[in-house]
Design an enzyme around this catalytic site. Structure first.
Site, mmCIF file in Angstrom:
data_model
loop_
_atom_site.group_PDB
_atom_site.id
_atom_site.type_symbol
_atom_site.label_atom_id
_atom_site.label_comp_id
_atom_site.label_asym_id
_atom_site.label_seq_id
_atom_site.Cartn_x
_atom_site.Cartn_y
_atom_site.Cartn_z
ATOM 1 N N SER A 129 -22.983 -19.907 3.330
ATOM 2 C CA SER A 129 -23.430 -19.594 4.680
ATOM 3 C C SER A 129 -24.948 -19.666 4.775
ATOM 4 O O SER A 129 -25.658 -19.273 3.847
ATOM 5 C CB SER A 129 -22.970 -18.168 5.003
ATOM 6 N N ASP A 134 -32.895 -14.482 4.292
ATOM 7 C CA ASP A 134 -33.351 -13.300 5.033
ATOM 8 C C ASP A 134 -32.557 -12.075 4.586
ATOM 9 O O ASP A 134 -31.417 -11.880 5.004
ATOM 10 C CB ASP A 134 -33.149 -13.553 6.534
ATOM 11 N N HIS A 137 -30.915 -10.024 7.230
ATOM 12 C CA HIS A 137 -29.972 -10.667 8.151
ATOM 13 C C HIS A 137 -28.869 -9.659 8.531
ATOM 14 O O HIS A 137 -28.382 -8.920 7.666
ATOM 15 C CB HIS A 137 -29.364 -11.892 7.458
ATOM 16 N N LYS A 151 -23.683 -14.050 -1.975
ATOM 17 C CA LYS A 151 -23.338 -15.474 -1.937
ATOM 18 C C LYS A 151 -24.442 -16.301 -2.598
ATOM 19 O O LYS A 151 -24.178 -17.222 -3.366
ATOM 20 C CB LYS A 151 -23.160 -15.945 -0.480
HETATM 21 P P1 NAP Z 1 -11.857 -17.548 5.792
HETATM 22 O O1 NAP Z 1 -10.887 -18.074 6.810
HETATM 23 O O2 NAP Z 1 -12.372 -16.149 5.986
HETATM 24 O O3 NAP Z 1 -11.188 -17.703 4.353
HETATM 25 C C1 NAP Z 1 -11.579 -16.960 3.243
HETATM 26 C C2 NAP Z 1 -10.512 -17.185 2.182
HETATM 27 O O4 NAP Z 1 -10.835 -16.461 1.006
HETATM 28 C C3 NAP Z 1 -9.108 -16.725 2.617
HETATM 29 O O5 NAP Z 1 -8.204 -17.788 2.425
HETATM 30 C C4 NAP Z 1 -8.805 -15.572 1.665
HETATM 31 O O6 NAP Z 1 -7.460 -15.475 1.309
HETATM 32 C C5 NAP Z 1 -9.606 -15.995 0.459
HETATM 33 N N1 NAP Z 1 -9.839 -14.867 -0.462
HETATM 34 C C6 NAP Z 1 -10.553 -13.730 -0.208
HETATM 35 N N2 NAP Z 1 -10.514 -12.916 -1.292
HETATM 36 C C7 NAP Z 1 -9.754 -13.566 -2.230
HETATM 37 C C8 NAP Z 1 -9.333 -13.242 -3.549
HETATM 38 N N3 NAP Z 1 -9.693 -12.073 -4.136
HETATM 39 N N4 NAP Z 1 -8.564 -14.127 -4.228
HETATM 40 C C9 NAP Z 1 -8.189 -15.313 -3.650
HETATM 41 N N5 NAP Z 1 -8.554 -15.675 -2.390
HETATM 42 C C10 NAP Z 1 -9.323 -14.800 -1.700
HETATM 43 O O7 NAP Z 1 -13.085 -18.563 5.666
HETATM 44 P P2 NAP Z 1 -13.844 -19.369 6.806
HETATM 45 O O8 NAP Z 1 -14.042 -18.543 8.028
HETATM 46 O O9 NAP Z 1 -13.183 -20.699 6.929
HETATM 47 O O10 NAP Z 1 -15.285 -19.523 6.128
HETATM 48 C C11 NAP Z 1 -15.493 -20.419 5.044
HETATM 49 C C12 NAP Z 1 -16.830 -20.111 4.390
HETATM 50 O O11 NAP Z 1 -17.882 -20.343 5.341
HETATM 51 C C13 NAP Z 1 -17.021 -18.664 3.938
HETATM 52 O O12 NAP Z 1 -17.761 -18.636 2.745
HETATM 53 C C14 NAP Z 1 -17.811 -18.047 5.062
HETATM 54 O O13 NAP Z 1 -18.561 -16.927 4.641
HETATM 55 C C15 NAP Z 1 -18.723 -19.202 5.412
HETATM 56 N N6 NAP Z 1 -19.337 -19.154 6.742
HETATM 57 C C16 NAP Z 1 -18.748 -18.527 7.782
HETATM 58 C C17 NAP Z 1 -19.373 -18.525 9.042
HETATM 59 C C18 NAP Z 1 -18.715 -17.933 10.252
HETATM 60 O O14 NAP Z 1 -19.244 -18.159 11.378
HETATM 61 N N7 NAP Z 1 -17.625 -17.225 10.114
HETATM 62 C C19 NAP Z 1 -20.593 -19.141 9.187
HETATM 63 C C20 NAP Z 1 -21.142 -19.794 8.109
HETATM 64 C C21 NAP Z 1 -20.509 -19.801 6.895
HETATM 65 P P3 NAP Z 1 -6.310 -15.066 2.371
HETATM 66 O O15 NAP Z 1 -6.030 -16.346 3.114
HETATM 67 O O16 NAP Z 1 -5.194 -14.602 1.517
HETATM 68 O O17 NAP Z 1 -6.895 -14.002 3.248
#
Ligand code: NAP
Length: 251
Positions: A129, A134, A137, A151
């Site tokens: 991300s 920052d 943040h 991260k």
């Molecule tokens: P997401 O839908 O929240 O998916 C996270 C995944 O991690 C889920 O499939 C979850 O499993 C898995 N997980 C969590 N703990 C685990 C564990 N202990 N063992 C195995 N699997 C585990 O992700 P996303 O929203 O597509 O985001 C993708 C990436 O982009 C992340 O790193 C996020 O921080 C980053 N990002 C997000 C944003 C935003 O606007 N949200 C912005 C920039 C970057 P389950 O399916 O079983 O829950």
């Protein structure tokens, strides 16, 4: 044929990556690690090619990574309401026990990198991300989890691991179609601090997933870390080798 493990494969971006890799079955054998068979069945209509486990358990990762040449890390701690929402009030957000950023985004990512090294994996693509430069943040304040700090520490560990890396730090993720925007790349959160024009620092999950797939294919994506956002009004990105050529090594 490249064998690739996608972790976080039942997540919102991970599931798109898995589908895209499976659509390119002449280039990739894609397998997946996830926690929930029910969620995998629901998202894919089958659990074929899934290994069920937890990134906090190194032995689950050893099993999943057998014979893989590449690993895509799409696991992340997910904030959740700590108590049932009260009318008119925002719920307090935090992390479930065992699901904090330190445990998932740091130790869980380190477990994956270590297991990949033991398995002889040649290339890791990690989706993270923007905002990590920052310390103040607002995302770091959620549940006092310091999610962006953990991260970034995991990213530094990956860079030092000796395995080829591509670190893709996305802006705000959108559930919108991919392949319709110009993708922009940068470093050190410059695209957040100084977003060009009046575009928002955001990008569709489908475009991030496409970047992951192309990173597995393009030599210009190896040993690079970059931020990425999208311009909905710009010329649609087609030449991913040229895009990756604009990115640089190191954190
Ligand atoms: P997401 O839908 O929240 O998916 C996270 C995944 O991690 C889920 O499939 C979850 O499993 C898995 N997980 C969590 N703990 C685990 C564990 N202990 N063992 C195995 N699997 C585990 O992700 P996303 O929203 O597509 O985001 C993708 C990436 O982009 C992340 O790193 C996020 O921080 C980053 N990002 C997000 C944003 C935003 O606007 N949200 C912005 C920039 C970057 P389950 O399916 O079983 O829950």
């Amino acid at each position: 044929m490249k064998k690739v493990l996608v972790t976080g494969a039942t997540g919102r971006t991970g599931s798109i990556v898995l589908k895209k890799l499976r659509d390119r079955s002449e280039e990739f054998e894609a397998i997946a690690l996830a926690r929930s068979p029910e969620k995998a069945q629901d998202r894919f209509g089958t659990t074929d090619g899934f290994i069920f486990g937890d990134i906090r358990n190194p032995s689950d990762l050893d099993e999943a990574l057998q014979g893989c040449q590449a690993l895509v890390i799409l696991t992340s701690a997910v904030p959740q309401p700590l108590s049932p929402p009260q009318p008119g009030e925002r719920p307090d957000m935090g992390f479930a026990p065992g699901g904090t950023p330190e445990e998932v985004d740091y130790r869980g990512q380190l477990n994956q990198i270590d297991a990949a090294k033991n398995a002889g994996v040649e290339h890791i693509v990690l989706v993270g991300s923007m905002g990590g430069t920052d310390e103040n943040h607002f995302l770091n304040r959620i549940g006092n989890g310091n999610i962006l700090i953990w991260k970034r520490k995991a990213e530094a560990y990956l860079i030092d691991s000796g395995i080829d890396y591509t670190i893709i730090r996305a802006g705000g993720l959108l559930d919108e179609p991919g392949g319709e925007r110009q993708l922009l790349v940068g470093k050190d959160d410059a695209l957040l601090k100084n977003t060009p024009g009046d575009i928002k620092p955001s990008i569709p999950r489908a475009d991030v997933a496409e970047l992951v797939v192309r990173a597995l294919l393009e030599p210009t994506a190896r040993n690079k870390a970059f931020d990425t956002i999208s311009n909905p009004d710009g010329e649609v990105t087609q030449d991913f080798a040229a895009l990756f050529a604009q990115t640089t090594p190191g954190l």
